[in-house]
Design a protein around this motif. Structure first.
Motif, PDB file in Angstrom:
ATOM      1  N   ARG A 139      51.313  33.436  53.414  1.00 49.28           N
ATOM      2  CA  ARG A 139      49.918  33.672  52.262  1.00 49.28           C
ATOM      3  C   ARG A 139      49.243  33.074  51.812  1.00 49.28           C
ATOM      4  O   ARG A 139      49.706  31.997  51.008  1.00 49.28           O
ATOM      5  N   SER A 166      38.862  42.237  41.317  1.00 50.12           N
ATOM      6  CA  SER A 166      39.811  42.622  41.743  1.00 50.12           C
ATOM      7  C   SER A 166      40.479  41.453  43.414  1.00 50.12           C
ATOM      8  O   SER A 166      40.238  41.176  44.214  1.00 50.12           O
ATOM      9  N   GLY A 167      41.950  41.745  42.513  1.00 48.25           N
ATOM     10  CA  GLY A 167      42.522  40.755  44.135  1.00 48.25           C
ATOM     11  C   GLY A 167      42.424  39.195  43.825  1.00 48.25           C
ATOM     12  O   GLY A 167      42.999  38.185  44.405  1.00 48.25           O
ATOM     13  N   SER A 201      47.432  40.553  37.703  1.00 47.04           N
ATOM     14  CA  SER A 201      48.420  41.584  37.630  1.00 47.04           C
ATOM     15  C   SER A 201      49.452  39.959  38.220  1.00 47.04           C
ATOM     16  O   SER A 201      50.156  40.167  37.603  1.00 47.04           O
ATOM     17  N   GLN A 251      47.700  50.575  31.651  1.00 44.71           N
ATOM     18  CA  GLN A 251      46.671  51.287  31.891  1.00 44.71           C
ATOM     19  C   GLN A 251      46.996  52.703  32.253  1.00 44.71           C
ATOM     20  O   GLN A 251      46.410  53.366  31.595  1.00 44.71           O
TER      21      GLN A 251
HETATM   22  P1  ADP Z   1      44.452  45.173  39.743  1.00 48.33           P
HETATM   23  O1  ADP Z   1      43.630  45.183  40.427  1.00 48.33           O
HETATM   24  O2  ADP Z   1      45.022  46.622  38.796  1.00 48.33           O
HETATM   25  O3  ADP Z   1      45.243  44.504  39.709  1.00 48.33           O
HETATM   26  P2  ADP Z   1      45.869  46.058  42.476  1.00 48.33           P
HETATM   27  O4  ADP Z   1      45.124  46.893  43.886  1.00 48.33           O
HETATM   28  O5  ADP Z   1      45.382  44.405  43.158  1.00 48.33           O
HETATM   29  O6  ADP Z   1      45.274  46.438  40.803  1.00 48.33           O
HETATM   30  O7  ADP Z   1      47.150  46.248  42.082  1.00 48.33           O
HETATM   31  C1  ADP Z   1      47.840  46.873  41.764  1.00 48.33           C
HETATM   32  C2  ADP Z   1      49.531  46.416  42.503  1.00 48.33           C
HETATM   33  O8  ADP Z   1      49.660  46.229  43.665  1.00 48.33           O
HETATM   34  C3  ADP Z   1      49.788  45.438  41.446  1.00 48.33           C
HETATM   35  O9  ADP Z   1      51.441  45.821  40.915  1.00 48.33           O
HETATM   36  C4  ADP Z   1      49.682  44.221  42.959  1.00 48.33           C
HETATM   37  O10 ADP Z   1      51.535  43.073  42.368  1.00 48.33           O
HETATM   38  C5  ADP Z   1      50.455  45.433  43.800  1.00 48.33           C
HETATM   39  N1  ADP Z   1      49.522  44.689  45.585  1.00 48.33           N
HETATM   40  C6  ADP Z   1      48.282  43.933  45.358  1.00 48.33           C
HETATM   41  N2  ADP Z   1      47.934  43.522  46.623  1.00 48.33           N
HETATM   42  C7  ADP Z   1      49.649  43.935  46.745  1.00 48.33           C
HETATM   43  C8  ADP Z   1      49.323  43.820  48.896  1.00 48.33           C
HETATM   44  N3  ADP Z   1      49.187  42.819  49.012  1.00 48.33           N
HETATM   45  N4  ADP Z   1      50.720  44.272  48.878  1.00 48.33           N
HETATM   46  C9  ADP Z   1      51.649  44.636  48.138  1.00 48.33           C
HETATM   47  N5  ADP Z   1      51.513  44.772  46.353  1.00 48.33           N
HETATM   48  C10 ADP Z   1      50.037  44.850  46.462  1.00 48.33           C
END
Ligand code: ADP
Ligand code: ADP
Length: 232
Positions: A17, A40-41, A45, A86
């Protein structure tokens, strides 16, 4: 030393990745507030997960008050950094009891009840919350819930405050009012605010913009306004 020093963090969530963090560094010195922003992304986090020792970086170091967090027990990390999430947890009890009982933000270090009560009294005086303290915490609005969680965290006077998208679940108007209160209440506190809402960020000492796992901008709000990549 800085309260929090992140240097050269690389995190990959899976083989092959693209890295979620690709060489991220930031420094939080005592008494200062840094906002970590980005779409986002971007990796926000993931960075918090490394700080809380939930994710091990491929390379890079996090130091708390000069000590590598790998040398600290999780409880020691939580005693230094208290988080606001949150979606704060509340007990089935009054606001007052929710403030006085140690919340999940409190860390392992139990504070003497008398100290907590004295700090609660001062806080109630400042906010005028005396009229609502008897209400069931589960019936209050989302904005009030975040104020409750913040007050509960501040009662424990954490050396470092981590605020993880505290306004995420709120509508725009409530979010802006909460952010204004929150920036007011955290003035002078060592704080890392993770947010994608830019409202009020003229008050923080530094804004770090994260995109695709890399820091693309850093500076004050005034320095960044108009700069491409700072989507203010
Ligand atoms: P935020 O923008 O509020 O951080 P995300 O959608 O990025 O929300 O992430 C929410 C949760 O999902 C986080 O705990 C993150 O680590 C997890 N997460 C985000 N992307 C992925 C992914 N591709 N696969 C697995 N878990 C993910
Ligand atoms: P943000 O908090 O800024 O939204 P995240 O740290 O959640 O960003 O995500 C950064 C990148 O890492 C994204 O590409 C996301 O899909 C990916 N990611 C986050 N958590 C996981 C996870 N647990 N497993 C796989 N991929 C993840």
């Amino acid at each position: 030393p800085p309260a929090v020093e992140v240097s050269g963090l690389v995190v990959r969530h899976g083989d092959g990745r693209a890295p979620a963090l690709d060489g991220v560094s930031l420094t939080l010195t005592p008494g200062r507030r840094v906002a970590l922003v980005g779409p986002s992304g971007a990796g926000k986090s993931t960075l918090l997960s490394v700080l809380m020792r939930l994710v091990e970086p491929e390379s890079g170091v996090v130091r708390l008050n000069g000590t590598d967090i790998r040398e600290l027990a999780s409880d020691d990390v939580r005693a230094v950094m208290t988080g606001l999430t949150q979606d704060p947890y509340v007990f089935r009890a009054s606001l007052r009891d929710n403030l006085l009982l140690a919340g999940p933000e409190a860390g392992p270090d139990e504070l003497a009840e008398a100290v907590r009560r004295a700090r609660l009294d001062r806080w109630v005086e400042r906010t005028g919350w005396d009229t609502v303290l008897g209400e069931d915490a589960r019936t209050v609005s989302g904005g009030q819930l975040q104020r409750l969680a913040l007050a509960r965290a501040l009662l424990h006077d954490p050396p470092v405050l981590l605020l993880d998208e505290p306004a995420e679940a709120l509508d725009t108007e409530t979010a802006e009012a909460l952010m204004a209160d929150l920036l007011d209440a955290t003035r002078g506190r060592t704080t890392l605010l993770v947010t994608h809402r830019l409202h009020g960020l003229e008050q923080v000492d530094e804004i770090v913009v994260l995109e695709n796992g890399r820091v693309t901008q850093r500076g004050t709000h005034d320095e960044l306004v108009g700069v491409p990549g700072y989507y203010g």
